[in-house]
Write a protein that holds these residues in place. Structure first.
Motif, PDB file in Angstrom:
ATOM      1  N   LEU A  10       5.837   6.671 -11.170  1.00 57.64           N
ATOM      2  CA  LEU A  10       5.382   5.629 -12.087  1.00 57.64           C
ATOM      3  C   LEU A  10       6.450   4.549 -12.248  1.00 57.64           C
ATOM      4  CD1 LEU A  10       3.369   4.425 -14.034  1.00 57.64           C
ATOM      5  CD2 LEU A  10       4.248   5.946 -15.819  1.00 57.64           C
ATOM      6  N   VAL A  11       7.708   4.960 -12.350  1.00 58.19           N
ATOM      7  CA  VAL A  11       8.796   3.982 -12.438  1.00 58.19           C
ATOM      8  C   VAL A  11       8.761   3.055 -11.224  1.00 58.19           C
ATOM      9  CG1 VAL A  11      11.307   3.706 -12.431  1.00 58.19           C
ATOM     10  CG2 VAL A  11      10.254   5.495 -13.837  1.00 58.19           C
ATOM     11  N   GLU A  12       8.559   3.615 -10.052  1.00 55.80           N
ATOM     12  CA  GLU A  12       8.532   2.807  -8.829  1.00 55.80           C
ATOM     13  C   GLU A  12       7.308   1.893  -8.781  1.00 55.80           C
ATOM     14  OE1 GLU A  12       8.788   5.654  -5.691  1.00 55.80           O
ATOM     15  OE2 GLU A  12      10.899   6.142  -6.101  1.00 55.80           O
ATOM     16  N   GLU A  13       6.165   2.403  -9.233  1.00 55.17           N
ATOM     17  CA  GLU A  13       4.962   1.569  -9.228  1.00 55.17           C
ATOM     18  C   GLU A  13       5.114   0.391 -10.190  1.00 55.17           C
ATOM     19  OE1 GLU A  13       1.212   0.063  -8.349  1.00 55.17           O
ATOM     20  OE2 GLU A  13       2.472   1.486  -7.270  1.00 55.17           O
ATOM     21  N   LEU A  14       5.675   0.641 -11.367  1.00 60.93           N
ATOM     22  CA  LEU A  14       5.891  -0.454 -12.316  1.00 60.93           C
ATOM     23  C   LEU A  14       6.896  -1.463 -11.768  1.00 60.93           C
ATOM     24  CD1 LEU A  14       5.914   1.518 -15.695  1.00 60.93           C
ATOM     25  CD2 LEU A  14       4.091   0.045 -14.794  1.00 60.93           C
ATOM     26  N   ALA A  15       7.886  -0.980 -11.013  1.00 55.69           N
ATOM     27  CA  ALA A  15       8.837  -1.895 -10.381  1.00 55.69           C
ATOM     28  C   ALA A  15       8.132  -2.800  -9.381  1.00 55.69           C
ATOM     29  CB  ALA A  15       9.946  -1.100  -9.709  1.00 55.69           C
ATOM     30  N   ARG A  16       7.143  -2.247  -8.678  1.00 61.02           N
ATOM     31  CA  ARG A  16       6.363  -3.073  -7.732  1.00 61.02           C
ATOM     32  C   ARG A  16       5.636  -4.192  -8.470  1.00 61.02           C
ATOM     33  NH1 ARG A  16       1.043  -2.598  -4.389  1.00 61.02           N
ATOM     34  NH2 ARG A  16       0.282  -1.184  -6.001  1.00 61.02           N
ATOM     35  N   TRP A  17       5.049  -3.863  -9.618  1.00 61.37           N
ATOM     36  CA  TRP A  17       4.369  -4.883 -10.417  1.00 61.37           C
ATOM     37  C   TRP A  17       5.359  -5.942 -10.890  1.00 61.37           C
ATOM     38  CZ3 TRP A  17      -0.835  -5.200 -12.244  1.00 61.37           C
ATOM     39  CH2 TRP A  17      -1.690  -4.206 -11.736  1.00 61.37           C
ATOM     40  N   LYS A  23       1.601  -8.046 -14.670  1.00 62.10           N
ATOM     41  CA  LYS A  23       1.599  -7.083 -15.756  1.00 62.10           C
ATOM     42  C   LYS A  23       0.661  -5.919 -15.443  1.00 62.10           C
ATOM     43  CE  LYS A  23       4.238  -8.932 -19.021  1.00 62.10           C
ATOM     44  NZ  LYS A  23       5.437  -8.253 -19.573  1.00 62.10           N
ATOM     45  N   ALA A  24       1.201  -4.717 -15.499  1.00 60.98           N
ATOM     46  CA  ALA A  24       0.385  -3.513 -15.374  1.00 60.98           C
ATOM     47  C   ALA A  24      -0.209  -3.220 -16.750  1.00 60.98           C
ATOM     48  CB  ALA A  24       1.246  -2.347 -14.905  1.00 60.98           C
ATOM     49  N   GLU A  25      -1.523  -3.212 -16.833  1.00 63.94           N
ATOM     50  CA  GLU A  25      -2.195  -3.134 -18.135  1.00 63.94           C
ATOM     51  C   GLU A  25      -2.685  -1.720 -18.437  1.00 63.94           C
ATOM     52  OE1 GLU A  25      -3.880  -7.703 -18.245  1.00 63.94           O
ATOM     53  OE2 GLU A  25      -5.215  -6.086 -17.586  1.00 63.94           O
ATOM     54  N   PHE A  26      -2.466  -1.321 -19.681  1.00 65.28           N
ATOM     55  CA  PHE A  26      -2.895  -0.030 -20.194  1.00 65.28           C
ATOM     56  C   PHE A  26      -3.658  -0.238 -21.496  1.00 65.28           C
ATOM     57  CE2 PHE A  26       0.746   0.848 -17.595  1.00 65.28           C
ATOM     58  CZ  PHE A  26       0.684   2.170 -17.174  1.00 65.28           C
ATOM     59  N   ILE A 193      -2.272   8.175 -12.919  1.00 67.33           N
ATOM     60  CA  ILE A 193      -1.956   6.853 -13.471  1.00 67.33           C
ATOM     61  C   ILE A 193      -1.504   5.914 -12.364  1.00 67.33           C
ATOM     62  CG2 ILE A 193      -0.331   5.605 -14.953  1.00 67.33           C
ATOM     63  CD1 ILE A 193      -0.457   8.022 -16.864  1.00 67.33           C
ATOM     64  N   VAL A 194      -0.653   6.396 -11.467  1.00 69.60           N
ATOM     65  CA  VAL A 194      -0.192   5.564 -10.361  1.00 69.60           C
ATOM     66  C   VAL A 194      -1.370   5.145  -9.483  1.00 69.60           C
ATOM     67  CG1 VAL A 194       1.164   5.575  -8.224  1.00 69.60           C
ATOM     68  CG2 VAL A 194       2.155   6.466 -10.350  1.00 69.60           C
ATOM     69  N   ALA A 195      -2.291   6.074  -9.205  1.00 66.77           N
ATOM     70  CA  ALA A 195      -3.465   5.730  -8.400  1.00 66.77           C
ATOM     71  C   ALA A 195      -4.304   4.662  -9.081  1.00 66.77           C
ATOM     72  CB  ALA A 195      -4.296   6.984  -8.131  1.00 66.77           C
ATOM     73  N   GLN A 196      -4.458   4.770 -10.396  1.00 71.32           N
ATOM     74  CA  GLN A 196      -5.235   3.762 -11.120  1.00 71.32           C
ATOM     75  C   GLN A 196      -4.522   2.418 -11.124  1.00 71.32           C
ATOM     76  OE1 GLN A 196      -8.346   4.196 -12.189  1.00 71.32           O
ATOM     77  NE2 GLN A 196      -8.398   2.031 -12.797  1.00 71.32           N
ATOM     78  N   LEU A 197      -3.201   2.431 -11.240  1.00 71.48           N
ATOM     79  CA  LEU A 197      -2.442   1.177 -11.169  1.00 71.48           C
ATOM     80  C   LEU A 197      -2.561   0.538  -9.793  1.00 71.48           C
ATOM     81  CD1 LEU A 197       0.816   2.066 -13.132  1.00 71.48           C
ATOM     82  CD2 LEU A 197      -0.936   0.401 -13.792  1.00 71.48           C
ATOM     83  N   GLN A 198      -2.554   1.335  -8.752  1.00 70.43           N
ATOM     84  CA  GLN A 198      -2.716   0.794  -7.405  1.00 70.43           C
ATOM     85  C   GLN A 198      -4.086   0.165  -7.243  1.00 70.43           C
ATOM     86  OE1 GLN A 198      -1.781   4.323  -5.162  1.00 70.43           O
ATOM     87  NE2 GLN A 198       0.428   3.903  -5.133  1.00 70.43           N
ATOM     88  N   HIS A 199      -5.099   0.811  -7.830  1.00 75.78           N
ATOM     89  CA  HIS A 199      -6.454   0.251  -7.827  1.00 75.78           C
ATOM     90  C   HIS A 199      -6.474  -1.062  -8.606  1.00 75.78           C
ATOM     91  CE1 HIS A 199     -10.800  -0.008  -8.060  1.00 75.78           C
ATOM     92  NE2 HIS A 199     -10.786   0.146  -9.372  1.00 75.78           N
ATOM     93  N   PHE A 201      -3.999  -3.081  -9.123  1.00 76.24           N
ATOM     94  CA  PHE A 201      -3.225  -4.101  -8.396  1.00 76.24           C
ATOM     95  C   PHE A 201      -4.117  -4.862  -7.429  1.00 76.24           C
ATOM     96  CE2 PHE A 201      -0.079  -5.850  -5.500  1.00 76.24           C
ATOM     97  CZ  PHE A 201       0.993  -6.147  -6.332  1.00 76.24           C
ATOM     98  N   ASP A 202      -5.114  -4.166  -6.901  1.00 75.51           N
ATOM     99  CA  ASP A 202      -6.038  -4.774  -5.936  1.00 75.51           C
ATOM    100  C   ASP A 202      -7.292  -5.317  -6.608  1.00 75.51           C
ATOM    101  OD1 ASP A 202      -4.328  -4.162  -3.813  1.00 75.51           O
ATOM    102  OD2 ASP A 202      -5.201  -2.167  -3.581  1.00 75.51           O
ATOM    103  N   GLY A 203      -7.258  -5.460  -7.917  1.00 72.13           N
ATOM    104  CA  GLY A 203      -8.382  -6.058  -8.625  1.00 72.13           C
ATOM    105  C   GLY A 203      -9.215  -5.104  -9.448  1.00 72.13           C
ATOM    106  N   GLY A 204      -8.781  -3.857  -9.583  1.00 72.33           N
ATOM    107  CA  GLY A 204      -9.533  -2.883 -10.368  1.00 72.33           C
ATOM    108  C   GLY A 204      -9.221  -2.956 -11.856  1.00 72.33           C
TER     109      GLY A 204
END
Length: 258
Positions: A10-17, A23-26, A193-199, A201-204
């Motif tokens: 998750l730390v790495e995914e947020l770094a990508r954002w 902004k990664a939204e929750f 959570i990471v999978a949902q963030l990746q989704h 990121f691509d418009g999900g």
């Protein structure tokens, strides 16, 4: 595996954002609120500490002014309508439903209208006209009628489907309902959570976290605290209030469809 290793994806995914200047939204939905309880206090204190604005799905038939008084001390909270009485009307052997096709549609809609009126009357501006069907199930034939009785939005679990009202679904449930009935494995939750963030990121859709404060074990509380901590340490993370998400989703509502 250490706790830091569990949370590193998750730390790495947020770094990508953050590198993408996005902004990664929750958002957080917590179901089955009725009365003030120590568990509710814990949820309210934890979310206030980390500036998370939870939406409590309140069961209209079972709640009263005691919850109003408690939430008057928690201005960061909004409330939604969790059916009417969270009562199962499905026959034995079928999945539980309060809002299924097992009763006349008019009776179900009357219950929902009564629920919206009760929660709105009790909580005023804190209430949002969003239906959270008990057990995340509702007869598709009812959805087209929700706007006519005052609902502006609906939230179940899973990918959203076009509907006549705004749809803001949760998509990561922290509880292991079919196993321990406690918190799911933290590593698996981080992966979800990471999978949902990746989704996303691509418009999900944003990460919609689903919790149930009344049945949380210590592992669930620990998971929430660690998630909030990791999110707070990233400039790329934002916890959104439900009204912002409803406003955004309202533009994509599709009258007459589910």
């Amino acid at each position: 595996m250490t706790s830091d290793q569990i949370w590193q994806p998750l730390v790495e995914e947020l770094a990508r954002w953050q590198r993408a200047d996005r902004k990664a939204e929750f958002w957080l939905r917590d179901d089955d609120a009725v009365d003030p309880t120590p568990a509710l206090d814990r949820l309210l204190d934890l979310t206030r500490e980390f500036a998370v604005a939870p939406t409590l799905a309140v069961i209209p038939a079972l709640t009263d002014e005691k919850l109003v008084v408690r939430l008057d001390e928690a201005p960061h909270v909004t409330v939604a309508i969790h059916g009417w009485a969270h009562r199962n009307h499905a026959p034995e052997g079928q999945k539980k439903q309060e809002l299924g096709a097992h009763r006349p549609r008019e009776a179900v809609l009357d219950d929902l209208a009564r629920g919206l009126s009760r929660v709105s009357g009790l909580h005023g501006a804190r209430a949002v006209p969003m239906l959270v069907p008990p057990w995340n199930r509702i007869d598709p034939g009812l959805v087209a009628e929700l706007g006519s009785i005052g609902f502006a939005a609906m939230s179940v679990f899973g990918p959203p489907k076009p509907a006549s009202v705004a749809v803001v679904n949760s998509n990561v449930d922290i509880m292991d309902w079919h196993g321990t009935r406690g918190c799911r494995d933290h590593g698996l939750l981080v992966q979800a959570i990471v999978a949902q963030l990746q989704h996303a990121f691509d418009g999900g859709e944003p990460v919609g976290l689903l919790t149930h404060h009344l049945v949380h074990d210590e592992s669930a509380w620990l998971f929430l605290e660690r998630l909030f901590t990791v999110a707070a340490q990233s400039e790329a993370c934002a916890w959104l209030p439900i009204r912002a998400l409803i406003g955004r989703s309202a533009g994509t509502a599709n009258p007459g469809k589910m």
